[in-house]
Design an enzyme around this catalytic site. Structure first.
Site, PDB file in Angstrom:
ATOM      1  N   ALA A  14      55.734  55.440  32.230  1.00 54.04           N
ATOM      2  CA  ALA A  14      56.837  55.335  33.193  1.00 54.04           C
ATOM      3  C   ALA A  14      56.603  56.108  34.484  1.00 54.04           C
ATOM      4  O   ALA A  14      57.304  55.876  35.469  1.00 54.04           O
ATOM      5  CB  ALA A  14      58.125  55.818  32.534  1.00 54.04           C
ATOM      6  N   THR A  15      55.624  57.022  34.485  1.00 58.98           N
ATOM      7  CA  THR A  15      55.362  57.781  35.721  1.00 58.98           C
ATOM      8  C   THR A  15      54.083  57.288  36.402  1.00 58.98           C
ATOM      9  O   THR A  15      53.604  57.903  37.346  1.00 58.98           O
ATOM     10  CB  THR A  15      55.194  59.286  35.394  1.00 58.98           C
ATOM     11  OG1 THR A  15      54.180  59.398  34.366  1.00 58.98           O
ATOM     12  CG2 THR A  15      56.482  59.899  34.902  1.00 58.98           C
ATOM     13  N   VAL A  89      52.023  59.195  23.312  1.00 58.56           N
ATOM     14  CA  VAL A  89      51.989  57.981  22.472  1.00 58.56           C
ATOM     15  C   VAL A  89      51.126  58.136  21.226  1.00 58.56           C
ATOM     16  O   VAL A  89      51.213  57.326  20.310  1.00 58.56           O
ATOM     17  CB  VAL A  89      51.518  56.738  23.265  1.00 58.56           C
ATOM     18  CG1 VAL A  89      52.545  56.328  24.300  1.00 58.56           C
ATOM     19  CG2 VAL A  89      50.151  56.943  23.885  1.00 58.56           C
ATOM     20  N   LYS A 152      46.793  44.201  31.947  1.00 59.51           N
ATOM     21  CA  LYS A 152      45.378  43.918  31.784  1.00 59.51           C
ATOM     22  C   LYS A 152      44.610  45.237  31.758  1.00 59.51           C
ATOM     23  O   LYS A 152      45.153  46.238  32.238  1.00 59.51           O
ATOM     24  CB  LYS A 152      44.882  43.004  32.891  1.00 59.51           C
ATOM     25  CG  LYS A 152      44.653  43.686  34.268  1.00 59.51           C
ATOM     26  CD  LYS A 152      43.945  42.764  35.206  1.00 59.51           C
ATOM     27  CE  LYS A 152      43.235  43.535  36.290  1.00 59.51           C
ATOM     28  NZ  LYS A 152      42.540  42.776  37.289  1.00 59.51           N
ATOM     29  N   ASP A 181      49.229  38.361  33.770  1.00 59.04           N
ATOM     30  CA  ASP A 181      48.173  38.060  34.729  1.00 59.04           C
ATOM     31  C   ASP A 181      48.929  37.839  36.034  1.00 59.04           C
ATOM     32  O   ASP A 181      49.543  36.785  36.217  1.00 59.04           O
ATOM     33  CB  ASP A 181      47.392  36.804  34.327  1.00 59.04           C
ATOM     34  CG  ASP A 181      46.230  36.558  35.264  1.00 59.04           C
ATOM     35  OD1 ASP A 181      46.375  36.839  36.471  1.00 59.04           O
ATOM     36  OD2 ASP A 181      45.178  36.097  34.809  1.00 59.04           O
ATOM     37  N   HIS A 182      48.935  38.845  36.896  1.00 62.73           N
ATOM     38  CA  HIS A 182      49.873  38.778  38.015  1.00 62.73           C
ATOM     39  C   HIS A 182      49.556  37.636  38.982  1.00 62.73           C
ATOM     40  O   HIS A 182      50.419  37.242  39.766  1.00 62.73           O
ATOM     41  CB  HIS A 182      49.994  40.123  38.744  1.00 62.73           C
ATOM     42  CG  HIS A 182      48.772  40.507  39.511  1.00 62.73           C
ATOM     43  ND1 HIS A 182      47.672  41.070  38.930  1.00 62.73           N
ATOM     44  CD2 HIS A 182      48.486  40.388  40.823  1.00 62.73           C
ATOM     45  CE1 HIS A 182      46.759  41.284  39.868  1.00 62.73           C
ATOM     46  NE2 HIS A 182      47.224  40.884  41.016  1.00 62.73           N
ATOM     47  N   LYS A 186      52.132  34.385  41.413  1.00 60.35           N
ATOM     48  CA  LYS A 186      52.053  34.119  42.856  1.00 60.35           C
ATOM     49  C   LYS A 186      52.613  32.725  43.175  1.00 60.35           C
ATOM     50  O   LYS A 186      52.361  31.767  42.445  1.00 60.35           O
ATOM     51  CB  LYS A 186      50.601  34.240  43.342  1.00 60.35           C
ATOM     52  CG  LYS A 186      50.097  35.697  43.285  1.00 60.35           C
ATOM     53  CD  LYS A 186      48.696  35.813  43.839  1.00 60.35           C
ATOM     54  CE  LYS A 186      48.092  37.178  43.555  1.00 60.35           C
ATOM     55  NZ  LYS A 186      48.550  38.238  44.435  1.00 60.35           N
ATOM     56  N   GLU A 220      38.139  40.108  48.273  1.00 59.88           N
ATOM     57  CA  GLU A 220      38.759  41.404  48.575  1.00 59.88           C
ATOM     58  C   GLU A 220      37.972  42.064  49.692  1.00 59.88           C
ATOM     59  O   GLU A 220      36.740  41.958  49.728  1.00 59.88           O
ATOM     60  CB  GLU A 220      38.723  42.309  47.343  1.00 59.88           C
ATOM     61  CG  GLU A 220      39.586  41.820  46.206  1.00 59.88           C
ATOM     62  CD  GLU A 220      39.481  42.759  45.023  1.00 59.88           C
ATOM     63  OE1 GLU A 220      40.215  43.754  45.010  1.00 59.88           O
ATOM     64  OE2 GLU A 220      38.658  42.506  44.142  1.00 59.88           O
ATOM     65  N   ASP A 239      36.658  41.734  35.453  1.00 56.65           N
ATOM     66  CA  ASP A 239      37.865  42.161  36.160  1.00 56.65           C
ATOM     67  C   ASP A 239      38.607  40.989  36.810  1.00 56.65           C
ATOM     68  O   ASP A 239      39.833  41.025  36.925  1.00 56.65           O
ATOM     69  CB  ASP A 239      37.476  43.186  37.244  1.00 56.65           C
ATOM     70  CG  ASP A 239      38.685  43.897  37.835  1.00 56.65           C
ATOM     71  OD1 ASP A 239      39.572  44.274  37.048  1.00 56.65           O
ATOM     72  OD2 ASP A 239      38.746  44.071  39.064  1.00 56.65           O
ATOM     73  N   HIS A 244      42.021  36.059  35.977  1.00 52.16           N
ATOM     74  CA  HIS A 244      42.655  35.349  37.085  1.00 52.16           C
ATOM     75  C   HIS A 244      41.986  34.004  37.386  1.00 52.16           C
ATOM     76  O   HIS A 244      42.647  32.979  37.505  1.00 52.16           O
ATOM     77  CB  HIS A 244      42.637  36.203  38.363  1.00 52.16           C
ATOM     78  CG  HIS A 244      43.099  37.613  38.147  1.00 52.16           C
ATOM     79  ND1 HIS A 244      44.223  37.919  37.426  1.00 52.16           N
ATOM     80  CD2 HIS A 244      42.584  38.801  38.548  1.00 52.16           C
ATOM     81  CE1 HIS A 244      44.391  39.229  37.405  1.00 52.16           C
ATOM     82  NE2 HIS A 244      43.406  39.788  38.077  1.00 52.16           N
ATOM     83  N   LYS A 340      34.076  42.229  46.040  1.00 54.20           N
ATOM     84  CA  LYS A 340      34.620  43.320  46.848  1.00 54.20           C
ATOM     85  C   LYS A 340      33.826  43.430  48.144  1.00 54.20           C
ATOM     86  O   LYS A 340      32.682  43.002  48.218  1.00 54.20           O
ATOM     87  CB  LYS A 340      34.521  44.628  46.070  1.00 54.20           C
ATOM     88  CG  LYS A 340      35.472  44.661  44.875  1.00 54.20           C
ATOM     89  CD  LYS A 340      35.664  46.063  44.355  1.00 54.20           C
ATOM     90  CE  LYS A 340      36.674  46.095  43.233  1.00 54.20           C
ATOM     91  NZ  LYS A 340      38.057  45.804  43.683  1.00 54.20           N
TER      92      LYS A 340
END
Ligand code: NAP
Length: 494
Positions: A14-15, A89, A152, A181-182, A186, A220, A239, A244, A340
């Site tokens: 959460a942080t 955890v 992921k 899978d963000h 989109k 990227e 990655d 993706h 990249k």
């Protein structure tokens, strides 16, 4: 007004960076729109020593960071629903504290036993935490739903992914597991289905008779930045390609689902991935190429980035050709690339149609230009929209064709209203809609394909570095298409 969904979240990590940058602002958007309301509560946990108020301050800062006004009455109401328990955890005995707090808050907010367990933490904890959620009695048993959201990466090869999935399956059924899978959140990735199955003009041509090749580019501009520790163990193939790119490709390649339902869509995606040819050694060596960026002015090459071993063979670029052995796609390759430190940060899909079999306008003797291919480009980011390149006569004397574009771009006013991927995905979790998440079968087939490339790469020493930063990757990425008498639709100077 949106339908309110009752839910109690248990946020592990959460942080952490993801929770602060993406998850809390997205939850706040859902709260403002009414999807979350009086029956929403979130219990956050990590090892940091915080009380509820200090945690609310962390969340408040994350809203401010996301450009929200966090001093309003609405924000205060939202923040009042956040609670915190310090917890490691790995400490099995301590889960009873989380359980008791969850039960108390469920009663207080009348969340009806609807629980969402979000694992926003390092992947080595996914299996054990999911196990403890079950064995230590954190799941609700009063008829509410129990859903697990997993970030992921999902494994680092098929074996480890299967092990993780087996662990998760002991605590949650497949339809309770939401693998993020963000990219699937989109706007224009979700639009692939609308474009394909909502338009006769496209779907009737969406096959090997009319499409010459499809190109998917995820570029990227940044280098490895501060993620070297993770990235060097992963590389571009794991990655970006396994998750993706394979998800995007399966949406482009699949057959029409029986209905617009998660189960039907998953069935078709899995069928597509099953017909993806898993390469033998020779095919993998020919059809996939890798790269690693060199230095640029004062900027170090990849091997001299902080936390990267000086002899690292991790690829920061990959390009490949994918072949589907099925009736629709046999003979039509899908080319993919990602990396990249490329020329820009963008994601696009170029669907290149075949040229007319006969070009009646070609008059070589008069030097007229031949017809161009029709290309449908789906712009995923930074700008969202699509464009269809057609040939038309230009308005000059004589008869000369030239490519023109029919373009639809989502304008700024609308794109500001477009929900962020994480907001959509959280909304889907609340609805229990798995359409935009990767199913286990999809993950498994993707890993089997990718593992074979990795295995072949590991047999030889690459000649790194091999591409100049801010280019579109190594020369071999261009040769991959040239060999097939094709070229990337997007290239520099475009
Ligand atoms: P992070 O910033 O390192 O956060 C990790 C969180 O886990 C922190 O809250 C940390 O707090 C907590 N944690 C670590 N060890 C713990 C333990 N033993 N017990 C309890 N809590 C513990 O990581 P992140 O960037 O948010 O990433 C979270 C997940 O999202 C990862 O799976 C990552 O791959 C994925 N992801 C992240 C991004 C992103 O943009 N950040 C994007 C895509 C996917 P304490 O140290 O205080 O315990």
């Amino acid at each position: 007004m949106a339908t309110e969904r009752d839910a109690e979240f248990l946020m592990f990590g959460a942080t952490g960076d993801l929770a602060k940058r993406k998850l809390y602002p997205s939850l706040y958007n859902l709260y403002q729109k009414g999807t979350l309301g009086t029956h929403f509560v979130l219990l956050g946990t990590s090892r940091a020593k915080l009380n509820d108020d200090e945690f609310r301050d962390v969340v408040k800062q994350s809203l401010v960071h996301a450009g929200e006004k966090a001093d309003t009455k609405e924000a205060a109401e939202f923040l009042s629903r956040f609670y915190y328990v310090q917890h490691d955890v790995t400490d099995k005995a301590h889960y009873s504290v989380l359980r008791d707090r969850l039960n108390e808050l469920d009663k207080k907010y009348k969340a009806n036993g609807n629980r969402i367990f979000y694992l926003s933490m390092a992947p080595q904890f996914f299996g054990p935490v999911a196990g403890y959620i079950k064995t230590e009695g954190l799941q609700s048993t009063n008829g509410g739903f129990n859903r697990l959201v997993i970030e992921k990466p999902f494994g680092r090869d098929f074996e480890s992914a299967k092990k993780l999935n087996d662990e998760l399956s002991k605590s949650f059924d497949e339809n309770q597991i939401f693998r993020i899978d963000h990219y699937l959140g989109k706007e224009m990735i979700q639009n692939i289905m609308a474009l394909r199955f909502g338009n006769t003009v496209l779907e009737s041509l969406w096959n090997n008779r009319y499409i010459d090749n499809i190109q998917v580019t995820l570029a990227e501009k940044l280098g490895v930045e501060e993620r070297a520790g993770y990235y060097d163990n992963s590389g571009a193939l794991r990655d970006m390609v396994q998750n993706h790119i394979m998800q995007i490709v399966s949406l482009l390649a699949m057959e029409q689902p029986v209905a617009f339902l998660d189960s039907d869509i998953r069935t078709e995606k899995v069928k597509a991935l099953r017909s993806l040819r898993v390469y033998d050694v020779a095919e993998a060596a020919t059809n996939f190429i890798r790269g690693q960026y060199g230095s640029y002015g004062d900027e170090p090459d990849y091997r001299h980035e902080d936390d990267v071993p000086r002899d690292s063979n991790t690829e920061t670029f990959v390009a490949g050709k994918l072949l589907f052995d099925n009736y629709r796609w046999s003979g039509t390759p899908f080319y993919i690339r990602t990396g990249k430190k490329l020329a820009g940060k963008f994601t696009r899909i170029d669907v290149v149609f075949k040229k007319p079999l006969v070009d009646i306008f070609a008059f070589p003797q008069s030097g007229e230009k031949p017809l161009s291919a029709n290309v449908l480009t789906i712009f995923v980011e930074p700008n969202a929209g699509f464009s269809l390149q057609l040939n038309a006569k230009n308005n000059e004397p004589g008869f000369q064709t030239e490519p023109v574009n029919l373009t639809y771009m989502i304008d700024q006013a609308h794109s500001d209203q477009t929900p962020e991927p994480y907001e959509r995905l959280l909304h889907d979790v609340l609805k229990g809609d798995g359409t935009n998440f990767s199913s286990w079968s999809e993950v498994a087939y993707s890993w089997k394909f990718v593992d074979q490339i990795r295995r072949v790469w590991d047999l030889s020493e690459p000649d790194f570095p091999n591409y100049t930063p801010y280019s579109m990757g190594p020369a071999s990425a261009h040769e991959l298409l040239e060999r097939d008498h094709r070229e990337w639709v997007y290239h520099l100077n475009h």
